[in-house]
Enzyme design. Sequence first.
Site, PDB file in Angstrom:
ATOM      1  NE  ARG A 157      -3.565  -2.223   2.784  1.00 21.21           N
ATOM      2  CZ  ARG A 157      -3.270  -3.390   3.372  1.00 21.21           C
ATOM      3  NH1 ARG A 157      -2.058  -3.564   3.896  1.00 21.21           N
ATOM      4  NH2 ARG A 157      -4.159  -4.356   3.436  1.00 21.21           N
ATOM      5  CE  LYS A 181      -6.265  -0.690   4.877  1.00 23.98           C
ATOM      6  NZ  LYS A 181      -7.561  -0.848   4.186  1.00 23.98           N
ATOM      7  CG  HIS A 253      -4.799   1.678  -5.016  1.00 20.28           C
ATOM      8  ND1 HIS A 253      -4.354   1.106  -3.841  1.00 20.28           N
ATOM      9  CD2 HIS A 253      -6.012   1.119  -5.259  1.00 20.28           C
ATOM     10  CE1 HIS A 253      -5.256   0.260  -3.388  1.00 20.28           C
ATOM     11  NE2 HIS A 253      -6.267   0.238  -4.223  1.00 20.28           N
ATOM     12  NE  ARG A 256      -2.769  -2.695  -2.212  1.00 20.36           N
ATOM     13  CZ  ARG A 256      -2.445  -3.580  -1.269  1.00 20.36           C
ATOM     14  NH1 ARG A 256      -1.187  -3.900  -1.065  1.00 20.36           N
ATOM     15  NH2 ARG A 256      -3.393  -4.157  -0.537  1.00 20.36           N
ATOM     16  CG  HIS A 279      -6.204  -8.096   0.392  1.00 20.39           C
ATOM     17  ND1 HIS A 279      -6.429  -8.409  -0.933  1.00 20.39           N
ATOM     18  CD2 HIS A 279      -5.984  -6.757   0.427  1.00 20.39           C
ATOM     19  CE1 HIS A 279      -6.328  -7.307  -1.666  1.00 20.39           C
ATOM     20  NE2 HIS A 279      -6.067  -6.302  -0.862  1.00 20.39           N
ATOM     21  CE1 TYR A 288      -5.910  -6.854  -8.452  1.00 22.19           C
ATOM     22  CE2 TYR A 288      -6.175  -7.719  -6.234  1.00 22.19           C
ATOM     23  CZ  TYR A 288      -5.823  -6.690  -7.087  1.00 22.19           C
ATOM     24  OH  TYR A 288      -5.382  -5.500  -6.566  1.00 22.19           O
TER      25      TYR A 288
END
Length: 308
Positions: A157, A181, A253, A256, A279, A288
């Site tokens: 990210r 995150k 992004h 990415r 994720h 994807y």
Amino acid sequence: MRAAAAIETFLEMMSAERGAAQNTLDSYRRDLEDAAAFSAATGLQLTLAQPATIRAYLDDIAERGFAATSQARRLSALRQFFRFLYTENIRADDPTSTLDTPKKDRSLPKILSEADVEKLLSRAEEETQDAKASNMVHFHSLRLHALLEILYATGLRVSELVGLPVTVARSDNRFLMVRGKGSKDRMVPLSGKARDAMAKYLALRDTLPNLSGSPWLFPAISESGFLARQVFARELKGLAARTGLKTSAISPHVLRHAFASHLLQNGADLRAVQQLLGHSDISTTQIYTHVMEERLHRLVTEHHPLAD
């Protein structure tokens, strides 16, 4: 309990117990305070809101032009808020338990072709070799090249990339240890080209007195102490323009997304890509799957004995 106090208590819990990042906390605060203002206008504290109030609020933000994704995010914030009130015995029920999540359109991520990424990286590398460039211009070109090589090699990210500590470049840099995150750490491999670009950038960075002592790999004069995401995005668009690529289709992004899509196109497993992207839920990575569907279709049509 009044809405303002309940929101503060909820945010304290999210920070202390779940390790929510400041950006996440700010987002929850905006969403909940907006819902509290709507509820107060109907004569009720948000802590006393009923399902009809929440439905009316969702209808209101839809009329204000909020996309289905934004509506779903706000409902998610309210669900967590009321679940917290219920588990803490602040209220006896959860008014969001019977509400349906607004349906989101399934949008495919913008990606660049492998050829376009190669053009972008080649141009960035060429600009580091300009013998006539001043020391500062040379520094900026080395920094941009390192940023791009690391981003495309790892799929970080943009906030993770610009906030890398310099220690990651001084250790065994075949891998990067990244804090993502929710303060979750993950290890991502670094390509030879990315390691080389990072080493060349670091060699010059360490000679600059105002930067060499910074704890950040990409230091800057800013509140955070490291390069702002907006500055990187602006420099990337400038490079895209000089490369002859459409600037509106390029952002950190998008690179990415290119990282993930190109891995899948070349045979990577979806679970592995999920881990590399950081994720927490495989459903996030499943945007994807169209790439995998194309790859499987090509595999069958090219190799099945009965294919046309």
